[in-house]
Design a protein around this motif. Structure first.
Motif, PDB file in Angstrom:
ATOM      1  N   LEU A 295       0.945  -1.121   0.024  1.00 20.37           N
ATOM      2  CA  LEU A 295      -0.059  -0.094   0.020  1.00 20.37           C
ATOM      3  C   LEU A 295       0.940   1.413  -0.060  1.00 20.37           C
ATOM      4  O   LEU A 295       0.336   2.130  -0.512  1.00 20.37           O
ATOM      5  CB  LEU A 295      -0.946   0.286   1.318  1.00 20.37           C
ATOM      6  CG  LEU A 295      -1.971  -0.934   1.346  1.00 20.37           C
ATOM      7  CD1 LEU A 295      -2.942  -0.719   2.534  1.00 20.37           C
ATOM      8  CD2 LEU A 295      -2.953  -0.943  -0.024  1.00 20.37           C
TER       9      LEU A 295
ATOM     10  N   LEU B 170      -7.979  -7.657  -2.545  1.00 21.99           N
ATOM     11  CA  LEU B 170      -6.973  -6.743  -1.719  1.00 21.99           C
ATOM     12  C   LEU B 170      -5.553  -6.259  -2.611  1.00 21.99           C
ATOM     13  O   LEU B 170      -5.093  -5.304  -2.262  1.00 21.99           O
ATOM     14  CB  LEU B 170      -6.450  -7.580  -0.671  1.00 21.99           C
ATOM     15  CG  LEU B 170      -7.414  -7.366   0.702  1.00 21.99           C
ATOM     16  CD1 LEU B 170      -6.603  -8.467   1.765  1.00 21.99           C
ATOM     17  CD2 LEU B 170      -7.541  -6.031   1.196  1.00 21.99           C
TER      18      LEU B 170
ATOM     19  N   TYR C 237      -9.712   0.088  -0.338  1.00 22.63           N
ATOM     20  CA  TYR C 237      -9.014  -0.792   0.550  1.00 22.63           C
ATOM     21  C   TYR C 237      -9.835  -1.005   1.883  1.00 22.63           C
ATOM     22  O   TYR C 237      -9.599  -1.963   2.358  1.00 22.63           O
ATOM     23  CB  TYR C 237      -7.495  -0.548   0.552  1.00 22.63           C
ATOM     24  CG  TYR C 237      -7.008  -0.786  -0.850  1.00 22.63           C
ATOM     25  CD1 TYR C 237      -6.608  -2.014  -1.297  1.00 22.63           C
ATOM     26  CD2 TYR C 237      -6.445   0.341  -1.523  1.00 22.63           C
ATOM     27  CE1 TYR C 237      -5.938  -2.147  -2.339  1.00 22.63           C
ATOM     28  CE2 TYR C 237      -5.722   0.118  -2.828  1.00 22.63           C
ATOM     29  CZ  TYR C 237      -5.730  -1.067  -3.194  1.00 22.63           C
ATOM     30  OH  TYR C 237      -4.787  -1.266  -4.346  1.00 22.63           O
TER      31      TYR C 237
END
Length: 461
Positions: A41, A102, A116
């Motif tokens: 991320l 994801l 997310y």
């Protein structure tokens, strides 16, 4: 002449599917997410570390809150297949769906964070859907403590193996699928394949498990069981131990990648170091745990040994870990081997709490107790997932700046990796001094023997 009741036997099919469900490829998915998702991320999607910390905090906190809800619902589920078993059918399908999404980048810019958030919450709720029933079905299927512990130890072995593969080789597997399929993100086919295997193990558990030791569904309100259990303040030490065990284990994997990439400034050594950590966990669960239990006789004494011995090695690593990579790997392996068994040993306390409530309240509340443990575990996960990134964001961590992090960032990385587990272990030791089951051990053993004999009489009639 009275007929002697036959002793329970170790059922290999049940033990295998119970161990390989939550602790099989579902655990490998969890290992990959726990070790690499935060880095994905921040470094790939480009979300700020403090924003990722907020995402993790909100998602895992809600995940913790819905555990007791799931426990109450599971205890009150009424179907032709039982209370807990029906959840093993849809859960792995949902797991595959959310775990795959994801790793998909929707390209929504600043709105990526909300995508997310939703998917991560969905993933967490799915984990809750199968974890609570899986923990609950063990004491519903088996009453004998020794047989329960054998199943728990087998699950611990699967956990260590799947964590070894997932945390150590995820990057290699990702690259393999990228080369095979000519795609830019190998995590997606990896999740699909692991999800397929999880379906096999969960559906196998559905097929072989039996709910033999549960009381008839009561007429009392849904919330009454939870209130009756929570009024037992003596269970608080269990809850704190579950939180600390989860926090310590989570930090082990959540911080290792950051530690090697930025504290050591050697991203090329990530897979090597993660292999050392994972092999230490594997040795702990498969080989060291049975030996320690045999020596110390009870789960509590084994847990105390694990905390004290691993804390000593962690203290050494905090001061000398950076001096030499080989020394770092050797000591990390030893510390991990001594510490990882804690995550399995605290599961013994789940069964202790279930038996204690049945002894004091006369109710079968497997799902509620399991959900309280799940709540505590998710609280630990909430902290281990969000706190490191939050603190790193505060002290000036810069994503991708290998070899250029400030001194405060380096200190935080070293502290989270090696000093934090010492603190969580100390809190566990303090709480274990107030285990309520110890003073009722003989009476609880007699109660379980009577329940088992009564159930076998009913089944034999």
């Amino acid at each position: 002449m009275e007929n002697q009741q036959p002793k329970e036997i170790f059922e290999r099919k049940f033990a295998f599917f119970h161990a390989s469900s939550v602790s099989g490829t579902a655990m490998m998915i969890a290992a990959i997410i726990g070790s690499y998702f935060s880095v994905y991320l921040t470094d790939t999607v480009g979300i700020a570390p403090t924003a990722v910390a907020g995402l993790m905090l909100a998602a895992t906190f809600w995940d913790a809150v819905n555990d007791p809800i799931m426990g109450v619902v599971a205890d009150r589920t009424k179907t032709r297949w039982g209370r807990y078993r029906p959840y093993f059918i849809p859960a792995p399908v949902l797991l595959t769906f959310f775990a795959t999404l994801l790793w998909f980048n929707p390209g929504l810019g600043k709105n990526n964070i909300w995508y997310y958030m939703i998917i991560y919450i969905g993933y967490g709720m799915t984990v809750t859907m199968y974890t609570m029933p899986q923990m609950s079905v063990l004491p519903a299927h088996i009453k004998d403590d020794q047989l329960r512990n054998r199943v728990i130890m087998l699950g611990a072995g699967f956990t260590a193996l799947m964590f070894t593969i997932g945390s150590s080789y995820a990057l290699s597997l990702k690259s393999f699928f990228e080369n095979i399929f000519g795609i830019s993100n190998g995590y997606i086919p990896l999740m699909l394949i692991l999800g397929l295997f999880s379906c096999i193990s969960f559906w196998g558990l559905f097929a072989v498990s039996k709910e033999k030791y549960v009381e008839p569904l009561p007429e009392r309100p849904l919330t009454q069981d939870l209130k009756r259990i929570l009024r037992h303040k003596e269970l608080t030490p269990f809850i704190v131990v579950w939180i600390m065990a989860s926090l310590g284990y989570g930090l082990m994997f959540a911080t290792s990648v950051f530690y090697v990439m930025y504290y050591l400034a050697r991203p090329d050594l990530i897979e090597t170091y993660m292999l050392v950590v994972s092999m230490g966990a594997l040795v702990s669960m498969v080989f060291l745990l049975p030996i320690v239990l045999r020596i110390f006789k009870t789960g509590q004494r084994a847990l105390i040994f694990s905390v004290l011995s691993s804390s000593l090695v962690y203290a050494i690593l905090f001061f000398v870990g950076k001096s030499n990579f080989i020394v770092l790997c050797v000591l990390t392996f030893v510390a991990t081997a001594l510490a990882s068994m804690q995550n399995a040993l605290v599961n013994v306390l789940v069964n202790d709490a279930i038996d204690y409530i049945q002894f004091t309240e006369g109710i079968s509340a497997n799902g509620v107790i399991s959900s309280i443990k799940g709540f505590a575990q998710k609280c630990g996960n909430t902290v281990s997932n969000s706190l490191p990134l939050f603190i790193l964001g505060l002290v000036g961590y810069v994503a991708g700046a290998i070899g250029q992090q400030n001194e405060a960032t380096l200190f935080v990385l070293n502290f989270m990796r090696f000093a934090a587990p010492i603190i969580t272990g100390g809190i566990m030791l303090l709480c274990l001094r107030f285990n309520p089951v110890e003073k009722h051990y003989d009476d609880i053993a007699l109660m379980k023997s009577m329940i088992r004999d009564h159930s076998e009489d009913n089944h034999g009639a």
